[in-house]
Design an enzyme around this catalytic site. Structure first.
Site, PDB file in Angstrom:
ATOM      1  N   ARG A  58       1.649 -17.227  30.443  1.00  0.00           N
ATOM      2  CA  ARG A  58       1.814 -15.748  29.826  1.00  0.00           C
ATOM      3  C   ARG A  58       0.324 -15.085  29.523  1.00  0.00           C
ATOM      4  O   ARG A  58       0.420 -13.989  29.679  1.00  0.00           O
ATOM      5  CB  ARG A  58       2.714 -15.582  28.770  1.00  0.00           C
ATOM      6  N   TYR A 111       5.370   9.164  39.327  1.00  0.00           N
ATOM      7  CA  TYR A 111       6.589   8.328  39.565  1.00  0.00           C
ATOM      8  C   TYR A 111       7.776   8.711  38.450  1.00  0.00           C
ATOM      9  O   TYR A 111       7.226   8.442  37.075  1.00  0.00           O
ATOM     10  CB  TYR A 111       6.440   7.075  39.729  1.00  0.00           C
ATOM     11  N   ASP A 182      -3.419   6.358  38.575  1.00  0.00           N
ATOM     12  CA  ASP A 182      -2.522   5.465  39.290  1.00  0.00           C
ATOM     13  C   ASP A 182      -3.109   5.647  40.763  1.00  0.00           C
ATOM     14  O   ASP A 182      -3.072   6.696  41.519  1.00  0.00           O
ATOM     15  CB  ASP A 182      -1.170   5.792  39.118  1.00  0.00           C
ATOM     16  N   LYS A 207       3.514  -2.044  46.111  1.00  0.00           N
ATOM     17  CA  LYS A 207       3.376  -1.341  47.432  1.00  0.00           C
ATOM     18  C   LYS A 207       2.262  -1.660  48.294  1.00  0.00           C
ATOM     19  O   LYS A 207       2.443  -3.088  48.812  1.00  0.00           O
ATOM     20  CB  LYS A 207       3.275   0.145  46.735  1.00  0.00           C
TER      21      LYS A 207
HETATM   22  N1  LCS Z   1       2.966   3.913  40.299  1.00  0.00           N
HETATM   23  C1  LCS Z   1       3.593   4.659  41.305  1.00  0.00           C
HETATM   24  C2  LCS Z   1       2.826   5.635  42.021  1.00  0.00           C
HETATM   25  C3  LCS Z   1       4.680   4.267  41.772  1.00  0.00           C
HETATM   26  O1  LCS Z   1       5.269   4.663  43.092  1.00  0.00           O
HETATM   27  C4  LCS Z   1       5.536   3.248  41.185  1.00  0.00           C
HETATM   28  C5  LCS Z   1       6.901   2.772  41.900  1.00  0.00           C
HETATM   29  C6  LCS Z   1       5.148   2.556  40.181  1.00  0.00           C
HETATM   30  C7  LCS Z   1       3.955   2.867  39.558  1.00  0.00           C
HETATM   31  C8  LCS Z   1       5.948   1.514  39.281  1.00  0.00           C
HETATM   32  O2  LCS Z   1       5.706   0.243  39.991  1.00  0.00           O
HETATM   33  P1  LCS Z   1       6.833  -0.853  40.114  1.00  0.00           P
HETATM   34  O3  LCS Z   1       7.105  -1.080  38.749  1.00  0.00           O
HETATM   35  O4  LCS Z   1       7.988  -0.498  40.690  1.00  0.00           O
HETATM   36  O5  LCS Z   1       6.081  -1.985  40.700  1.00  0.00           O
HETATM   37  N2  LCS Z   1       7.450   3.482  42.863  1.00  0.00           N
HETATM   38  C9  LCS Z   1       8.369   3.326  43.384  1.00  0.00           C
HETATM   39  C10 LCS Z   1       8.966   4.337  44.178  1.00  0.00           C
HETATM   40  O6  LCS Z   1       8.456   5.669  44.586  1.00  0.00           O
HETATM   41  N3  LCS Z   1      10.108   3.901  44.881  1.00  0.00           N
HETATM   42  O7  LCS Z   1      10.663   2.928  44.289  1.00  0.00           O
HETATM   43  C11 LCS Z   1       9.382   2.362  43.341  1.00  0.00           C
END
Ligand code: LCS
Length: 390
Positions: A58, A111, A182, A207
């Site tokens: 962790r 997001y 971000d 992503k």
């Molecule tokens: N930042 C951005 C720009 C994102 O698009 C997402 C998730 C996150 C942070 C969060 O990341 P995660 O916890 O999902 O790894 N975006 C998503 C979207 O546009 N569709 O599904 C997830």
């Protein structure tokens, strides 16, 4: 080993990688929760923060450390911390940067879950002002004496508007606030916010960094001091990434540059096709000359990426269009090999109150496309046949 002078692709393959005694050319997966102490005093030293060594995954894990060194090097930063999701990374970074009584300025187009997290901060005595940061003056006007953090995505999910990283950093630093960007949509291959003045970069590594849609992951990138403090906060929050997920993201990152180039090439072809189609009202893609911030994009990004937003004439046609696609996959997430399509108003951004959402430009007719690595002509044929049915 960080190879500072080498090019991006070379670094994405070699940075952070270490050679072990077996000669394995890939990083081993250290699939363990605790690590054995040599003896009682060794254990007491490590638990007391004296000496170097692993204690419990962790807090730190050798596979994950390779991933952390790789992303830190690619972002031209001192250090990084990997987390189990993008949201775990963003929450840990936000809680590292603020405390009760502070004020945060966040861009209004972010997001959905990040937006929701910021809304929830009021439960912890933190005020958040949402602004349109594509005009840096709006950020300046929203400053209060207790503003400690400015947060934005550029390009923003899902409307692909841009924020001038340098301009916002100049304003925020004048007032001693932390700027967190971000960088999920661009990745460090196309944009390096820290070089432009940002203090902290966060990623959903789910992503493009991983790129294959087979794991979740998140990154916090910044100075050694900041990451030390984020590691402390994150260890207590408990969102540590698993060694197997770290390994998958390490593997994905080795092909980041060629994937991003191909995503961009395909996205440009698809965007041009959409522009010329009579059933499409508006196409938003930072690589098109008619993107309102095309010039800013050219200054701070070295490529336009794989994300496109477009609007159908009539929002009632959206479900028919989405249901008629055969190759493009109807799913949230983005940045992976296959083309993904979704409807922000009812999916990723359904959590944003309707009136706010509409005023931010996340309209009911807006569709978001994550252009994949298939042959562009096949993606276009699929969209064309589906548009033919509305
Ligand atoms: N930042 C951005 C720009 C994102 O698009 C997402 C998730 C996150 C942070 C969060 O990341 P995660 O916890 O999902 O790894 N975006 C998503 C979207 O546009 N569709 O599904 C997830």
């Amino acid at each position: 080993m960080a190879i500072k002078k080498a090019g991006f692709s070379t670094r994405s393959i070699h940075s952070g990688e270490k050679q072990d005694e077996t000669g394995s050319i890939t990083t081993p997966i250290y699939q363990t929760a605790p690590f054995e102490f040599k003896n009682a005093s060794h254990g007491a030293d490590l638990m007391g923060g004296r000496g170097k060594g692993y204690v419990y995954s962790r807090g730190a894990n050798p596979t994950t450390e390779v991933l952390e060194e790789k992303i830190a090097d690619l972002e031209d930063a001192q250090a990084a911390l990997a987390q189990t999701t993008g949201m775990a990374a963003i929450s840990a970074a936000v809680f590292t940067s603020i405390k009760g009584g502070d004020h945060v300025i966040a861009d209004e187009v972010i997001y959905g879950s990040t937006y929701d997290l910021f809304v929830e901060l009021k439960n912890f005595g933190v005020d958040v002002t949402f602004v349109d940061s594509s005009d840096a003056n709006n950020v300046e006007s929203a400053f209060r004496p207790n503003t400690k953090l400015v947060f934005f995505e550029t390009p923003a999910n899902p409307t692909l508007k841009l924020t001038d990283i340098k301009a916002v950093c100049d304003i925020a630093h004048e007032k001693d606030a932390t700027v967190m960007v971000d960088n999920t949509f661009m990745t460090p291959y196309f944009q390096k916010p820290i070089k432009l003045g940002a203090d902290v970069v966060v990623h959903s590594a789910t992503k493009y960094l991983n790129g294959h849609g087979d794991t979740l992951g998140g990154m916090i990138v910044g100075s050694s001091d900041y990451i030390k403090s984020a590691r402390h906060t994150a260890k207590n929050m408990g969102g540590s990434i698993t060694p197997f997920s770290s390994w998958l993201i390490i593997r994905g990152m080795k092909t980041l540059s060629i994937r991003m180039d191909r995503h961009t090439e395909n996205a440009m072809s698809v965007a041009k096709f959409l522009q010329g189609h009579d059933k499409i009202n508006t196409v938003i893609y930072p690589g098109l000359h008619d993107h309102p911030q095309y010039e800013l994009g050219r200054e701070q990004m070295s490529g336009a990426g794989g994300m496109i937003a477009f609007m159908l004439e009539d929002p009632k046609d959206v479900p028919v269009f989405l249901d008629s696609l055969k190759l493009c996959t109807l799913a949230v997430s983005l940045g992976e090999t296959c083309t993904l399509i979704q409807h922000p108003a009812t999916m990723t951004h359904g959590v944003v109150p309707r009136d706010d959402r509409l005023s931010y430009g996340i309209t009911d007719e807006l569709v978001r496309l994550s252009v994949g690595l298939e042959d562009a002509c096949d993606i276009i044929d699929d969209i064309e046949q589906a548009l033919g049915l509305i």
